[in-house]
Design an enzyme around this catalytic site. Sequence first.
Site, PDB file in Angstrom:
ATOM      1  N   GLU A 181      33.815  61.813 139.097  1.00  0.00           N
ATOM      2  CA  GLU A 181      33.019  61.022 140.045  1.00  0.00           C
ATOM      3  C   GLU A 181      31.761  60.474 139.399  1.00  0.00           C
ATOM      4  O   GLU A 181      31.382  59.324 139.644  1.00  0.00           O
ATOM      5  CB  GLU A 181      32.606  61.888 141.252  1.00  0.00           C
ATOM      6  CG  GLU A 181      33.754  62.453 142.037  1.00  0.00           C
ATOM      7  CD  GLU A 181      34.139  63.864 141.637  1.00  0.00           C
ATOM      8  OE1 GLU A 181      34.478  64.647 142.543  1.00  0.00           O
ATOM      9  OE2 GLU A 181      34.103  64.194 140.432  1.00  0.00           O
ATOM     10  N   HIS A 241      31.764  64.900 135.159  1.00  0.00           N
ATOM     11  CA  HIS A 241      32.841  64.929 136.146  1.00  0.00           C
ATOM     12  C   HIS A 241      33.365  63.509 136.357  1.00  0.00           C
ATOM     13  O   HIS A 241      32.656  62.527 136.104  1.00  0.00           O
ATOM     14  CB  HIS A 241      32.328  65.460 137.481  1.00  0.00           C
ATOM     15  CG  HIS A 241      32.071  66.931 137.495  1.00  0.00           C
ATOM     16  ND1 HIS A 241      32.076  67.664 138.656  1.00  0.00           N
ATOM     17  CD2 HIS A 241      31.803  67.806 136.494  1.00  0.00           C
ATOM     18  CE1 HIS A 241      31.823  68.924 138.386  1.00  0.00           C
ATOM     19  NE2 HIS A 241      31.639  69.039 137.073  1.00  0.00           N
ATOM     20  N   CYS A 274      28.512  66.284 142.604  1.00  0.00           N
ATOM     21  CA  CYS A 274      29.090  64.966 142.847  1.00  0.00           C
ATOM     22  C   CYS A 274      28.788  64.457 144.256  1.00  0.00           C
ATOM     23  O   CYS A 274      28.557  63.266 144.434  1.00  0.00           O
ATOM     24  CB  CYS A 274      30.591  65.001 142.562  1.00  0.00           C
ATOM     25  SG  CYS A 274      30.926  65.248 140.801  1.00  0.00           S
ATOM     26  N   CYS A 284      32.436  68.284 144.255  1.00  0.00           N
ATOM     27  CA  CYS A 284      31.590  69.480 144.168  1.00  0.00           C
ATOM     28  C   CYS A 284      30.172  69.128 144.653  1.00  0.00           C
ATOM     29  O   CYS A 284      29.885  67.971 144.962  1.00  0.00           O
ATOM     30  CB  CYS A 284      31.564  69.964 142.714  1.00  0.00           C
ATOM     31  SG  CYS A 284      30.582  68.901 141.636  1.00  0.00           S
TER      32      CYS A 284
END
Length: 150
Positions: free
Chosen positions: A56, A54, A87, A84
């Site tokens: 992040e 992801h 993260c 999410c």
Amino acid sequence: MNNNHIKYMKEALKEAQKAAEELEVPVGAVVVYKNEIISRGRNHRESLQNALFHAEIEAINNACKKLNSWRLIDCALYVTLEPCPMCTGAIINARISEVFYGTDDPKAGSCGSIVILFSLPYNHKPAVTSGILNDECKEILTDFFKKLRK
């Protein structure tokens, strides 16, 4: 709204645009330390076929390398989409001080849309600000998925 917040979110949007061009879900992130962007990240789940990649996570990883520390205590994370659960866990573990995100994620958002993980009794609670360039952050996602369906 603080002009710096807009400036940094625009940089996160640039990363999201790069992700879209790579046919990745267009989410981008930057980490700011002492008013300077020290790292960037964008989604790479499709190209690397790995659920962990992801925006992040990439930005946090790069910031840790830059500062040579896993503790990002005086850092702020700017991300185009609400983080999410994975993260938000990484944000907590990295001790990021502040999180700024653009648009809500009604499917996986863990800063208010579905759950507020930062409100649980973890050992670190970053400050969270949502809605920075909300329309732009939402539009890049909407446009991406419209094109994908065609």
